[in-house]
Design a protein around this motif. Structure first.
Motif, PDB file in Angstrom:
ATOM      1  N   ASP A 158     134.408 141.493 -16.646  1.00 15.85           N
ATOM      2  CA  ASP A 158     132.960 142.626 -16.717  1.00 15.85           C
ATOM      3  C   ASP A 158     132.027 141.796 -17.092  1.00 15.85           C
ATOM      4  N   PRO A 159     131.450 141.420 -16.270  1.00 14.80           N
ATOM      5  CA  PRO A 159     130.215 140.270 -16.711  1.00 14.80           C
ATOM      6  C   PRO A 159     129.279 141.297 -17.985  1.00 14.80           C
ATOM      7  N   THR A 160     129.373 142.571 -18.193  1.00 15.71           N
ATOM      8  CA  THR A 160     128.356 142.652 -18.854  1.00 15.71           C
ATOM      9  C   THR A 160     128.327 143.303 -19.920  1.00 15.71           C
ATOM     10  N   THR A 161     129.658 142.307 -20.337  1.00 16.43           N
ATOM     11  CA  THR A 161     130.661 142.582 -21.257  1.00 16.43           C
ATOM     12  C   THR A 161     130.249 141.047 -22.376  1.00 16.43           C
ATOM     13  N   GLY A 162     129.870 139.589 -22.035  1.00 16.85           N
ATOM     14  CA  GLY A 162     129.966 139.126 -22.271  1.00 16.85           C
ATOM     15  C   GLY A 162     129.142 138.104 -21.875  1.00 16.85           C
ATOM     16  N   PHE A 163     128.758 136.564 -22.698  1.00 15.05           N
ATOM     17  CA  PHE A 163     128.220 135.838 -22.821  1.00 15.05           C
ATOM     18  C   PHE A 163     128.478 134.712 -21.925  1.00 15.05           C
ATOM     19  N   GLY A 164     128.083 133.742 -20.641  1.00 13.41           N
ATOM     20  CA  GLY A 164     128.373 132.313 -21.032  1.00 13.41           C
ATOM     21  C   GLY A 164     128.711 132.537 -19.060  1.00 13.41           C
ATOM     22  N   VAL A 165     130.387 132.054 -19.230  1.00 17.07           N
ATOM     23  CA  VAL A 165     130.912 131.566 -18.027  1.00 17.07           C
ATOM     24  C   VAL A 165     130.714 132.618 -17.018  1.00 17.07           C
ATOM     25  N   PHE A 166     130.586 132.878 -16.500  1.00 16.37           N
ATOM     26  CA  PHE A 166     130.651 134.208 -14.931  1.00 16.37           C
ATOM     27  C   PHE A 166     131.950 133.502 -13.874  1.00 16.37           C
ATOM     28  N   ARG A 167     133.146 134.180 -14.054  1.00 12.37           N
ATOM     29  CA  ARG A 167     133.156 133.710 -13.122  1.00 12.37           C
ATOM     30  C   ARG A 167     134.154 134.727 -11.911  1.00 12.37           C
ATOM     31  N   GLY A 168     134.542 134.775 -10.697  1.00  7.55           N
ATOM     32  CA  GLY A 168     135.138 135.626  -9.716  1.00  7.55           C
ATOM     33  C   GLY A 168     135.027 134.829  -8.516  1.00  7.55           C
ATOM     34  N   HIS A 169     135.513 135.675  -7.418  1.00  4.88           N
ATOM     35  CA  HIS A 169     136.191 135.376  -6.025  1.00  4.88           C
ATOM     36  C   HIS A 169     135.300 135.818  -4.918  1.00  4.88           C
ATOM     37  N   ILE A 170     135.510 135.302  -4.206  1.00  9.75           N
ATOM     38  CA  ILE A 170     134.951 135.209  -2.848  1.00  9.75           C
ATOM     39  C   ILE A 170     136.142 136.131  -1.811  1.00  9.75           C
ATOM     40  N   PHE A 171     135.807 137.225  -0.816  1.00 14.58           N
ATOM     41  CA  PHE A 171     136.221 137.964  -0.615  1.00 14.58           C
ATOM     42  C   PHE A 171     136.231 138.154   0.821  1.00 14.58           C
ATOM     43  N   TYR A 172     136.161 137.983   2.156  1.00 14.70           N
ATOM     44  CA  TYR A 172     136.131 138.100   3.369  1.00 14.70           C
ATOM     45  C   TYR A 172     136.496 139.196   4.627  1.00 14.70           C
ATOM     46  N   ASP A 173     136.864 140.652   4.892  1.00 21.43           N
ATOM     47  CA  ASP A 173     138.043 140.966   5.081  1.00 21.43           C
ATOM     48  C   ASP A 173     138.703 141.330   4.569  1.00 21.43           C
ATOM     49  N   GLY A 174     138.616 141.376   2.555  1.00 18.42           N
ATOM     50  CA  GLY A 174     139.267 141.309   2.010  1.00 18.42           C
ATOM     51  C   GLY A 174     140.908 139.913   2.075  1.00 18.42           C
ATOM     52  N   GLU A 175     140.837 139.728   2.340  1.00 13.19           N
ATOM     53  CA  GLU A 175     141.257 137.906   2.052  1.00 13.19           C
ATOM     54  C   GLU A 175     140.075 137.145   1.405  1.00 13.19           C
ATOM     55  N   PRO A 176     140.520 136.371   0.544  1.00 18.60           N
ATOM     56  CA  PRO A 176     139.748 134.826  -0.025  1.00 18.60           C
ATOM     57  C   PRO A 176     139.651 134.125   0.910  1.00 18.60           C
ATOM     58  N   LEU A 177     137.995 133.372   0.098  1.00 17.26           N
ATOM     59  CA  LEU A 177     137.077 132.722   1.562  1.00 17.26           C
ATOM     60  C   LEU A 177     136.820 131.831   0.366  1.00 17.26           C
ATOM     61  N   ALA A 178     137.587 130.526   1.228  1.00 16.99           N
ATOM     62  CA  ALA A 178     136.902 129.093   0.684  1.00 16.99           C
ATOM     63  C   ALA A 178     135.798 128.615   0.677  1.00 16.99           C
ATOM     64  N   ASP A 179     134.774 127.643   0.379  1.00 16.40           N
ATOM     65  CA  ASP A 179     134.139 126.762   0.727  1.00 16.40           C
ATOM     66  C   ASP A 179     132.979 127.800   0.986  1.00 16.40           C
ATOM     67  N   ALA A 180     132.714 128.937   0.677  1.00 17.16           N
ATOM     68  CA  ALA A 180     131.638 129.869   0.293  1.00 17.16           C
ATOM     69  C   ALA A 180     130.740 129.424  -0.952  1.00 17.16           C
ATOM     70  N   ARG A 181     129.586 129.302   0.256  1.00 13.87           N
ATOM     71  CA  ARG A 181     128.636 128.718  -1.619  1.00 13.87           C
ATOM     72  C   ARG A 181     127.509 130.103  -2.126  1.00 13.87           C
ATOM     73  N   VAL A 182     127.695 130.038  -3.530  1.00 12.76           N
ATOM     74  CA  VAL A 182     127.292 131.421  -4.297  1.00 12.76           C
ATOM     75  C   VAL A 182     126.612 130.624  -4.611  1.00 12.76           C
ATOM     76  N   GLU A 183     125.638 131.719  -5.343  1.00 14.41           N
ATOM     77  CA  GLU A 183     124.153 131.362  -5.603  1.00 14.41           C
ATOM     78  C   GLU A 183     123.795 131.657  -7.078  1.00 14.41           C
ATOM     79  N   ALA A 184     123.012 131.879  -8.286  1.00 19.51           N
ATOM     80  CA  ALA A 184     122.993 132.849  -9.158  1.00 19.51           C
ATOM     81  C   ALA A 184     121.715 132.616  -9.851  1.00 19.51           C
ATOM     82  N   LEU A 185     120.856 133.302  -9.817  1.00 24.76           N
ATOM     83  CA  LEU A 185     119.132 133.777  -9.699  1.00 24.76           C
ATOM     84  C   LEU A 185     119.116 134.491 -10.837  1.00 24.76           C
ATOM     85  N   HIS A 186     117.535 133.740 -12.178  1.00 30.38           N
ATOM     86  CA  HIS A 186     117.803 134.780 -13.221  1.00 30.38           C
ATOM     87  C   HIS A 186     116.157 135.127 -12.815  1.00 30.38           C
TER      88      HIS A 186
END
Length: 269
Positions: free
Chosen positions: A179-207
């Motif tokens: 849960d990223p609402t409970t702590g500061f710092g590193v955000f770790r997660g996974h990308i899923f496509y049709d319920g399966e992990p997806l490799a080489d997907a670009r993920v971006e974060a904006l403030h």
């Protein structure tokens, strides 16, 4: 051209206002009136479309929605609003644990000229689609795309929620490892496509307070990724995935747009 069948004339008019240039590729996200509601507070749920975390309002349009709900205290509650008006919905936050506001679209279509489509693919790091169009000798041809939106927002509560780390019934989804609402710092997660992990997907974060703070990473072979968020505040984490449309589709390509918004707390001393 946009498919009227998906949106209806009112929805088509709204899209035309938000995106007068057919080349624009826009992010879509959920922006509640607060990400830290007090127990029992009624908050508004706004839908936004735009770029660099600067967006225009999207009104509630039932024919454009596949699913729209809040998950809190282990239960799902459907959200709805007044047709053609915004904010898209209101909800009462329990405040007991982190709640998930979730939205998936019914889908729409757009046709772009070749040059504009390529620029959009480059902007969102869709390198496989660029390569496939080149191999098929389609670089000079317009592209007809079906696109789908999958957005989530996290509302903090008095405790973290295990639901935050679980899959929803979405075709494309960003799922935090904790849960990223409970702590500061590193955000770790996974990308899923049709319920399966997806490799080489670009993920971006904006403030939100400073959209120039932009982080980008590719998911690993197991769909995992890690982003070191440098400051507290409201963040938008997003990703786009595109595949060749099926033989019987009216489109050449199908794209899925995932977003996750939340507020990261201040670092404790």
């Amino acid at each position: 051209m946009l498919s009227i069948g998906h949106w209806g004339w009112r929805g088509l008019f709204a899209v035309a206002l938000l995106c007068p240039n057919p080349a624009c590729a826009h992010d879509f996200w959920i922006e509640p009136s607060t990400f830290q509601p007090l127990p029992g507070m009624t908050i508004s749920v706004a839908l936004r479309v735009g770029q660099d975390f600067i967006g225009d309002p999207v009104p509630y349009m039932s024919n454009a929605i596949d699913a729209f709900f809040v998950r809190q205290d282990g239960e799902d509650e459907t959200l709805s609003g007044s047709e053609g008006l915004e904010p898209a919905a209101f909800l009462r936050a329990s405040g007991n644990a982190t709640a998930i506001v979730a939205y998936s679209s019914a889908g729409s279509t757009v046709e772009l000229p070749a040059g504009r489509f390529k620029a959009y693919l480059e902007q969102y790091g869709l390198d496989e689609t660029i390569s496939e169009r080149r191999l098929r000798e389609e670089d000079a041809k317009p592209a007809r795309e079906c696109f789908y939106r999958y957005a989530k927002a996290l509302l903090s509560g008095t405790a973290p929620s295990p639901s935050v780390t679980q899959l929803l019934p979405f075709a494309y989804e960003i799922v935090p490892d904790r849960d990223p609402t409970t702590g500061f710092g590193v955000f770790r997660g996974h990308i899923f496509y049709d319920g399966e992990p997806l490799a080489d997907a670009r993920v971006e974060a904006l403030h939100r307070q400073d959209p120039s703070v932009r982080l980008s990473v590719r998911s690993d072979a197991q769909g995992g990724f890690s982003l070191t968020l440098p400051q507290a505040g409201v963040w938008l984490v997003k990703s786009v995935h595109m595949v060749r449309a099926g033989f019987f589709s009216d489109c050449d390509w199908e794209s899925s747009w995932a977003s996750l918004t939340f507020e990261m707390p201040e670092e404790r001393p």
